[in-house]
Motif scaffolding. Structure first.
Motif, PDB file in Angstrom:
ATOM      1  N   MET A   1       0.830  -1.175   0.000  1.00 20.62           N
ATOM      2  CA  MET A   1       0.000   0.000   0.000  1.00 20.62           C
ATOM      3  C   MET A   1       0.879   1.244   0.000  1.00 20.62           C
ATOM      4  O   MET A   1       0.560   2.236   0.621  1.00 20.62           O
ATOM      5  N   GLY A   2       1.969   1.208  -0.708  1.00 23.82           N
ATOM      6  CA  GLY A   2       2.867   2.326  -0.723  1.00 23.82           C
ATOM      7  C   GLY A   2       2.677   3.252  -1.908  1.00 23.82           C
ATOM      8  O   GLY A   2       3.359   4.255  -2.002  1.00 23.82           O
ATOM      9  N   ASN A   3       1.777   2.925  -2.846  1.00 26.73           N
ATOM     10  CA  ASN A   3       1.655   3.820  -3.997  1.00 26.73           C
ATOM     11  C   ASN A   3       0.880   5.085  -3.607  1.00 26.73           C
ATOM     12  O   ASN A   3       0.069   5.084  -2.692  1.00 26.73           O
ATOM     13  N   PRO A   4       1.162   6.182  -4.290  1.00 27.00           N
ATOM     14  CA  PRO A   4       0.563   7.472  -3.915  1.00 27.00           C
ATOM     15  C   PRO A   4      -0.958   7.477  -3.926  1.00 27.00           C
ATOM     16  O   PRO A   4      -1.572   8.123  -3.077  1.00 27.00           O
ATOM     17  N   ASP A   5      -1.583   6.764  -4.861  1.00 21.27           N
ATOM     18  CA  ASP A   5      -3.050   6.738  -4.883  1.00 21.27           C
ATOM     19  C   ASP A   5      -3.597   6.054  -3.634  1.00 21.27           C
ATOM     20  O   ASP A   5      -4.600   6.486  -3.066  1.00 21.27           O
ATOM     21  N   ALA A   6      -2.932   4.978  -3.201  1.00 18.17           N
ATOM     22  CA  ALA A   6      -3.376   4.270  -2.002  1.00 18.17           C
ATOM     23  C   ALA A   6      -3.201   5.144  -0.769  1.00 18.17           C
ATOM     24  O   ALA A   6      -4.061   5.174   0.116  1.00 18.17           O
ATOM     25  N   ILE A   7      -2.094   5.878  -0.720  1.00 19.07           N
ATOM     26  CA  ILE A   7      -1.846   6.768   0.410  1.00 19.07           C
ATOM     27  C   ILE A   7      -2.891   7.882   0.429  1.00 19.07           C
ATOM     28  O   ILE A   7      -3.448   8.211   1.480  1.00 19.07           O
ATOM     29  N   GLU A   8      -3.188   8.436  -0.751  1.00 18.89           N
ATOM     30  CA  GLU A   8      -4.202   9.489  -0.845  1.00 18.89           C
ATOM     31  C   GLU A   8      -5.565   8.958  -0.410  1.00 18.89           C
ATOM     32  O   GLU A   8      -6.307   9.616   0.313  1.00 18.89           O
ATOM     33  N   TYR A   9      -5.890   7.738  -0.827  1.00 18.63           N
ATOM     34  CA  TYR A   9      -7.156   7.114  -0.449  1.00 18.63           C
ATOM     35  C   TYR A   9      -7.228   6.943   1.073  1.00 18.63           C
ATOM     36  O   TYR A   9      -8.222   7.297   1.703  1.00 18.63           O
ATOM     37  N   LEU A  10      -6.147   6.411   1.656  1.00 19.50           N
ATOM     38  CA  LEU A  10      -6.111   6.192   3.095  1.00 19.50           C
ATOM     39  C   LEU A  10      -6.228   7.521   3.845  1.00 19.50           C
ATOM     40  O   LEU A  10      -6.974   7.629   4.821  1.00 19.50           O
ATOM     41  N   PHE A  11      -5.518   8.538   3.370  1.00 15.03           N
ATOM     42  CA  PHE A  11      -5.595   9.862   3.972  1.00 15.03           C
ATOM     43  C   PHE A  11      -7.034  10.367   3.958  1.00 15.03           C
ATOM     44  O   PHE A  11      -7.538  10.877   4.957  1.00 15.03           O
ATOM     45  N   GLY A  12      -7.699  10.199   2.818  1.00 18.61           N
ATOM     46  CA  GLY A  12      -9.091  10.622   2.700  1.00 18.61           C
ATOM     47  C   GLY A  12     -10.004   9.873   3.651  1.00 18.61           C
ATOM     48  O   GLY A  12     -10.931  10.447   4.231  1.00 18.61           O
ATOM     49  N   GLN A  13      -9.729   8.586   3.848  1.00 22.34           N
ATOM     50  CA  GLN A  13     -10.537   7.789   4.766  1.00 22.34           C
ATOM     51  C   GLN A  13     -10.325   8.234   6.214  1.00 22.34           C
ATOM     52  O   GLN A  13     -11.262   8.280   6.998  1.00 22.34           O
ATOM     53  N   LEU A  14      -9.084   8.558   6.545  1.00 20.67           N
ATOM     54  CA  LEU A  14      -8.765   8.942   7.918  1.00 20.67           C
ATOM     55  C   LEU A  14      -9.239  10.348   8.267  1.00 20.67           C
ATOM     56  O   LEU A  14      -9.639  10.604   9.401  1.00 20.67           O
ATOM     57  N   THR A  15      -9.179  11.254   7.310  1.00 20.51           N
ATOM     58  CA  THR A  15      -9.485  12.655   7.604  1.00 20.51           C
ATOM     59  C   THR A  15     -10.898  13.065   7.228  1.00 20.51           C
ATOM     60  O   THR A  15     -11.333  14.156   7.598  1.00 20.51           O
ATOM     61  N   GLY A  16     -11.574  12.237   6.469  1.00 24.05           N
ATOM     62  CA  GLY A  16     -12.941  12.555   6.087  1.00 24.05           C
ATOM     63  C   GLY A  16     -13.013  13.624   5.015  1.00 24.05           C
ATOM     64  O   GLY A  16     -12.065  13.851   4.266  1.00 24.05           O
ATOM     65  N   GLY A  17     -14.130  14.317   4.961  1.00 24.54           N
ATOM     66  CA  GLY A  17     -14.390  15.303   3.917  1.00 24.54           C
ATOM     67  C   GLY A  17     -13.390  16.441   3.875  1.00 24.54           C
ATOM     68  O   GLY A  17     -12.978  16.876   2.807  1.00 24.54           O
ATOM     69  N   VAL A  18     -12.964  16.919   5.033  1.00 27.18           N
ATOM     70  CA  VAL A  18     -12.006  18.027   5.079  1.00 27.18           C
ATOM     71  C   VAL A  18     -10.695  17.602   4.433  1.00 27.18           C
ATOM     72  O   VAL A  18     -10.113  18.338   3.632  1.00 27.18           O
ATOM     73  N   GLY A  19     -10.223  16.412   4.763  1.00 25.84           N
ATOM     74  CA  GLY A  19      -8.973  15.911   4.183  1.00 25.84           C
ATOM     75  C   GLY A  19      -9.080  15.694   2.689  1.00 25.84           C
ATOM     76  O   GLY A  19      -8.150  16.010   1.935  1.00 25.84           O
ATOM     77  N   ARG A  20     -10.216  15.160   2.251  1.00 27.46           N
ATOM     78  CA  ARG A  20     -10.405  14.939   0.810  1.00 27.46           C
ATOM     79  C   ARG A  20     -10.415  16.266   0.062  1.00 27.46           C
ATOM     80  O   ARG A  20      -9.829  16.393  -1.015  1.00 27.46           O
ATOM     81  N   GLU A  21     -11.089  17.279   0.622  1.00 23.67           N
ATOM     82  CA  GLU A  21     -11.117  18.591  -0.023  1.00 23.67           C
ATOM     83  C   GLU A  21      -9.731  19.226  -0.037  1.00 23.67           C
ATOM     84  O   GLU A  21      -9.339  19.863  -1.015  1.00 23.67           O
ATOM     85  N   ALA A  22      -8.958  19.039   1.041  1.00 19.91           N
ATOM     86  CA  ALA A  22      -7.583  19.561   1.081  1.00 19.91           C
ATOM     87  C   ALA A  22      -6.726  18.867   0.022  1.00 19.91           C
ATOM     88  O   ALA A  22      -5.919  19.513  -0.654  1.00 19.91           O
ATOM     89  N   THR A  23      -6.916  17.567  -0.135  1.00 17.15           N
ATOM     90  CA  THR A  23      -6.183  16.828  -1.156  1.00 17.15           C
ATOM     91  C   THR A  23      -6.564  17.321  -2.545  1.00 17.15           C
ATOM     92  O   THR A  23      -5.701  17.494  -3.409  1.00 17.15           O
TER      93      THR A  23
END
Length: 160
Positions: A1-23
């Motif tokens: 799970m080291g690819n950037p898309d997976a990391i971005e997905y995980l970040f979005g899951q952990l941070t919710g809507g605010v994190g997804r919008e920041a991304t």
């Protein structure tokens, strides 16, 4: 799970809507520099109105969920076989584990394509946009193949 898309997905899951919008905001800023085209659902706040039905990200969510499903199924299958259960019986009970080999190949391909896309974006090629678009299409196709394999495997099980 080291690819950037997976990391971005995980970040979005952990941070919710605010994190997804920041991304999304960060991706918008990056796209201005690199020339990468963004789908309407990748634009901050616009995605809420447009939806997430097409493109790399349209496949991406299902892809990451299916990859997790395959990995979980394979871990379960291996554990049950190690406990002495018959491998064929386990695969009938956990059919998604059969997709493990192709899933690993496709995940490696997606990771390699993402690396390639980042190299193109860093480069000075005058046709950078076209190259990025082509790589995105290949990423989307690879994600689609895994999504389809899992869908077909589950549909086969329902048909039994």
């Amino acid at each position: 799970m080291g690819n950037p898309d997976a990391i971005e997905y995980l970040f979005g899951q952990l941070t919710g809507g605010v994190g997804r919008e920041a991304t999304k905001a960060a991706n918008m800023a990056t796209s201005l520099v690199t020339g990468e085209e963004l789908a309407p659902h990748q634009i901050t706040l616009a995605g809420r109105f447009y939806g997430n039905t097409r493109g790399v990200n349209g496949q991406s969510t299902a892809y990451h969920e299916n990859l997790k499903r395959v990995n979980t199924s394979m871990a379960e299958a291996k554990g049950r076989v190690q406990q002495g259960e018959d491998a064929e019986a386990v695969l009938l009970d956990v059919p998604v584990a059969k997709v493990d080999g192709p899933a690993n190949v496709l995940d490696k391909r997606v990771a390699d394509l993402v690396k390639m896309r980042r190299q193109i974006q860093k480069g000075d090629s005058p046709d950078k946009r076209a190259l990025v678009k082509e790589v995105n299409a290949q990423i989307e196709q690879s994600m689609y193949l895994l999504n389809k394999a899992v869908e077909d495997t589950l549909a086969g099980r329902r048909g039994q």
